[in-house]
Design an enzyme around this catalytic site. Structure first.
Site, PDB file in Angstrom:
ATOM      1  N   ASN A   1       9.391 -15.296   0.876  1.00  0.00           N
ATOM      2  CA  ASN A   1      10.188 -16.776   0.345  1.00  0.00           C
ATOM      3  C   ASN A   1      11.783 -16.443   1.875  1.00  0.00           C
ATOM      4  OD1 ASN A   1       9.196 -17.602  -1.830  1.00  0.00           O
ATOM      5  ND2 ASN A   1       9.984 -15.968  -2.936  1.00  0.00           N
TER       6      ASN A   1
ATOM      7  N   TYR B   1      18.864  -9.583 -19.872  1.00  0.00           N
ATOM      8  CA  TYR B   1      17.890  -9.470 -19.229  1.00  0.00           C
ATOM      9  C   TYR B   1      16.860  -8.674 -19.461  1.00  0.00           C
ATOM     10  CZ  TYR B   1      19.690 -12.995 -15.610  1.00  0.00           C
ATOM     11  OH  TYR B   1      19.906 -13.890 -15.186  1.00  0.00           O
TER      12      TYR B   1
ATOM     13  N   TRP C   1      15.963 -11.710 -13.525  1.00  0.00           N
ATOM     14  CA  TRP C   1      15.850 -12.742 -14.776  1.00  0.00           C
ATOM     15  C   TRP C   1      13.941 -12.612 -15.294  1.00  0.00           C
ATOM     16  CZ3 TRP C   1      14.123 -18.620 -15.509  1.00  0.00           C
ATOM     17  CH2 TRP C   1      14.431 -18.808 -16.578  1.00  0.00           C
TER      18      TRP C   1
ATOM     19  N   ARG D   1       3.147 -17.920 -14.879  1.00  0.00           N
ATOM     20  CA  ARG D   1       4.259 -17.894 -15.586  1.00  0.00           C
ATOM     21  C   ARG D   1       4.280 -18.689 -16.697  1.00  0.00           C
ATOM     22  NH1 ARG D   1       9.822 -18.298 -12.487  1.00  0.00           N
ATOM     23  NH2 ARG D   1       9.398 -15.837 -11.607  1.00  0.00           N
TER      24      ARG D   1
ATOM     25  N   ALA E   1      11.674 -24.702  -9.114  1.00  0.00           N
ATOM     26  CA  ALA E   1      11.452 -24.704 -10.235  1.00  0.00           C
ATOM     27  C   ALA E   1      10.108 -23.808 -11.295  1.00  0.00           C
ATOM     28  CB  ALA E   1      10.833 -25.816 -10.269  1.00  0.00           C
TER      29      ALA E   1
ATOM     30  N   TRP F   1      19.835 -21.419  -9.552  1.00  0.00           N
ATOM     31  CA  TRP F   1      18.721 -19.930  -9.697  1.00  0.00           C
ATOM     32  C   TRP F   1      17.645 -20.828 -10.076  1.00  0.00           C
ATOM     33  CZ3 TRP F   1      16.834 -21.707 -14.997  1.00  0.00           C
ATOM     34  CH2 TRP F   1      17.846 -21.752 -15.757  1.00  0.00           C
TER      35      TRP F   1
ATOM     36  N   PRO G   1      15.160 -22.296  -7.949  1.00  0.00           N
ATOM     37  CA  PRO G   1      15.102 -22.992  -6.213  1.00  0.00           C
ATOM     38  C   PRO G   1      13.492 -23.644  -6.545  1.00  0.00           C
ATOM     39  CG  PRO G   1      15.320 -20.975  -5.616  1.00  0.00           C
ATOM     40  CD  PRO G   1      15.019 -20.884  -7.023  1.00  0.00           C
TER      41      PRO G   1
ATOM     42  N   GLN H   1      26.855 -20.252 -10.877  1.00  0.00           N
ATOM     43  CA  GLN H   1      25.766 -20.274 -11.052  1.00  0.00           C
ATOM     44  C   GLN H   1      24.888 -21.159 -11.323  1.00  0.00           C
ATOM     45  OE1 GLN H   1      22.804 -16.584 -11.611  1.00  0.00           O
ATOM     46  NE2 GLN H   1      23.817 -16.093 -10.814  1.00  0.00           N
TER      47      GLN H   1
END
Length: 332
Positions: A294, A54, A21, A227, A208, A204, A206, A176
């Site tokens: 992950n 995206y 994304w 971010r 947060a 999407w 997960p 989604q």
């Protein structure tokens, strides 16, 4: 890597899927993006999620190049349509014109003859649902997509779309939504509806947007390069989670993660996978080591006492309102 059926369809997807994304084509350079895709493949991820919008269509191009040379039948490639891909008034939405033009553009950028799942990125209040579903039916019947899905649709919208899909003999198999320990708006209505209809969730955010990693501390500015400091990578989106109340609660999850022998991101991903209606959790990455960390959440079973302890910590800051499902306003 463990695999699950996408809803009640026959399609198997990796429990953890790789999404691009706000990374490919914008936040990270292409070499780093390719390295992350290679890491995903090495760890057993076969499911890749992207969208035409995206990075202004660049994300699909980067993913297409990164997957070039892989055995196509061994991959599940997902993309989406709705948000603007150009300056024209018909360059967005779910009209027949935009769907037909967008699927061709996505296939060209992804360098593939078909996608495994083509998703309505939002519900289009400006286009009759019948027009949208008939266009999706033509996409499926022409072999350009195998399955159809939706993203951030309400339970009523999903039910209406599913009814038309059955009439048109196309498989609408997925939803989604955003889903995490902190954001549970799908639990009251969307999940029960999807369980009834045989639709699986591909969730999407997960972690947060990184908040559940524990790296954001109450009373302190966000870490440099995170971010939350980069407008291109969703700083505005994450801002609502960066309150001292939320961040204090998240810090209280650390001993629970340690008790489970998991990192904070692994705990967050494993938590969403405990929901039997979740088919796959989407993770993104800017570094290969994040992918390797992950994927260790795949196959993890959290015991009932741990799940209760998590709920006790985060309950005061959890968002559960089904009305918070992201539905864009009707176009003028």
């Amino acid at each position: 890597m463990d695999f699950r059926h996408l809803g009640r369809s026959g399609l198997l997807v990796s429990e953890i899927s790789y999404g691009n994304w706000i990374t490919h084509g914008s936040q990270v350079e292409e070499d780093a993006a390719t390295a992350c895709v290679r890491a995903a493949l090495e760890t057993g991820i076969t499911t890749f999620d992207t969208a035409d919008t995206y990075a202004g269509t660049k994300a699909e191009e980067v993913l297409g190049r990164a997957l070039k040379g892989e055995r196509r039948e061994g991959l599940e490639i997902f993309t989406k349509v709705f948000w603007p891909t150009g300056p024209g008034r018909n360059d967005r939405g779910l009209s027949r014109k935009h769907i037909m033009e967008s699927i061709n553009g996505s296939l060209r950028r992804l360098q593939t003859d078909y996608v495994d799942l083509y998703q309505a990125h939002r519900y289009d209040h400006s286009t009759p649902l019948e027009e949208t579903m008939e266009a999706f039916a033509d996409v499926v019947h022409s072999g350009k997509a195998h399955y159809i899905g939706v993203s951030e649709w309400t339970a009523d919208q999903i039910r209406a779309g599913h009814r038309l899909a059955r009439e048109l003999r196309i498989p609408l198999v997925s939803s989604q939504p955003q889903y995490s320990m902190l954001w549970r708006v799908i639990e009251a209505e969307v999940v029960p509806t999807c369980e009834e209809l045989g639709i699986g969730q591909i969730v999407w955010s997960p972690i947060a947007q990184g908040v559940l990693s524990g790296k954001y501390l109450p009373g302190q500015p966000p870490p440099a390069g995170s971010r939350a400091t980069d407008e291109k990578s969703g700083a505005n989106f994450i801002a609502r989670l960066l309150t001292d109340e939320v961040l204090t609660r998240v810090q209280q999850l650390k001993p629970l993660a340690e008790q489970a022998g998991l990192s904070m991101p692994q705990l967050a991903i494993a938590w969403v996978l405990q929901n039997p209606n979740v088919s796959s959790a989407i993770v993104g990455a800017s570094r290969p080591e994040q992918v390797h960390d992950n994927v260790k959440a795949a196959g993890v079973k959290l015991d009932a006492d741990l799940l209760k302890a998590i709920d006790a910590v985060v309950d005061p800051v959890v968002e559960r309102d089904p009305g918070k499902t992201q539905s864009p306003a009707k176009r003028p």
